[in-house]
Motif scaffolding. Sequence first.
Motif, short mmCIF file in Angstrom:
data_model
loop_
_atom_site.label_atom_id
_atom_site.label_comp_id
_atom_site.label_asym_id
_atom_site.label_seq_id
_atom_site.Cartn_x
_atom_site.Cartn_y
_atom_site.Cartn_z
N GLN A 1 5.82 2.06 5.14
CA GLN A 1 6.11 0.80 5.81
C GLN A 1 5.53 0.74 7.22
N GLN B 1 1.96 -0.45 6.89
CA GLN B 1 1.75 -1.62 6.04
C GLN B 1 0.80 -2.63 6.69
N ALA B 2 1.01 -2.96 7.94
CA ALA B 2 0.17 -3.95 8.62
C ALA B 2 -1.28 -3.49 8.71
N GLU B 3 -1.48 -2.20 9.00
CA GLU B 3 -2.84 -1.68 9.09
C GLU B 3 -3.55 -1.70 7.74
N GLU C 1 -2.84 -3.78 5.31
CA GLU C 1 -3.11 -5.19 5.01
C GLU C 1 -4.40 -5.64 5.67
N ALA C 2 -4.60 -5.20 6.90
CA ALA C 2 -5.84 -5.55 7.62
C ALA C 2 -7.06 -4.92 6.93
#
Length: 342
Positions: A221, A224-226, A228-229
């Motif tokens: 988690q 997650q943002a990295e 997604e990028a």
Amino acid sequence: MGNKVIVSSKLDGAVLAILPKFIGDAINTLPALALLKQLYPTQRVCILIRPHLAELFTRAAHYGLEIILDDRHSRNKHQGLYGMASQLKHQNFALAVLFRGSLTDALLARLAGIKNVIGYAQNARRPLLSHAFKLNLCHHYIYRYCKLVNDAHGRPFTHFSTPKLIANESKLTLSKQGKNIALYLGGKVKGTRYYPQKLALQVIQHVSTIQNINIFLLGDQSEQAEMEALAAQSISKGITICNLAGSMSLAELVDNIGAMDAVISIDSGPMHIAAACEVPCVAIVGHGTSPWSLVAPKTRKLIALTHQSMSLSEVDMIQDIEPARIYHSLLELMRDQHTNQS
């Protein structure tokens, strides 16, 4: 050896093993736990583990271990040292094996009234151990864990097995005609082990040229943002990719890795899971938390790529491992796997 040999047939009571807190280290204790089960086939062999590791050990049920959650580290039910010791005291443990070098773990075993406590004499805990051994920092982690069990019992074993996890069927939609490849390249939270996104994208571009390929991104988690990028960048270049970061439990991670044809991973938990599931793996080894020789998975299905960087920045060292080198190592692994299956 300086300690009185423990005779397993004369020990009346259950056995407790206190495990490390990291995924890879916990997996590396499995061979030593297998030795304990051989020594105590009719007795309870229990493992005291952090709550986040519980799902991992559902995929190690074949070892016949009983799980006890270490409530000292639970988010929902915090229990201090004395409370945990009281809980253990009622379970009639005759032996404890400490696979961590923690002083508080040694104190916990003593407060729980366990007579035989095996561990390495480090961090001022020798007085708390009934069987204290000198730690050789050059020994592989698996060897360290097995040596504790073996030496305390008079060295009845000459060899140990490799760690093994048994994955359940994955719920992913997988390619039956082509290849399924998972990549765990880490987020910045991994520090010096993190493989930078600009290079990670190049790895994905190389891998995407393989015919009938399914590519999956792994991560927790915090990453997650990295991921997604990274997935978005890949898609913008016309690459089909499935981002699984932050969407899986630890048990599902084992299942999904176990379903792969190969894995590319930095030196971290997914690499150890791949090895324990006998899935071919390309390991990207930067400046890790331990010397590589001490933690390298003991499997022939792994190609480890180490850096030769001259950089004085530990964070930059991993960038010496070029994406093309990773790709060609993956192809080599897949060729070997195809040859062995033919």
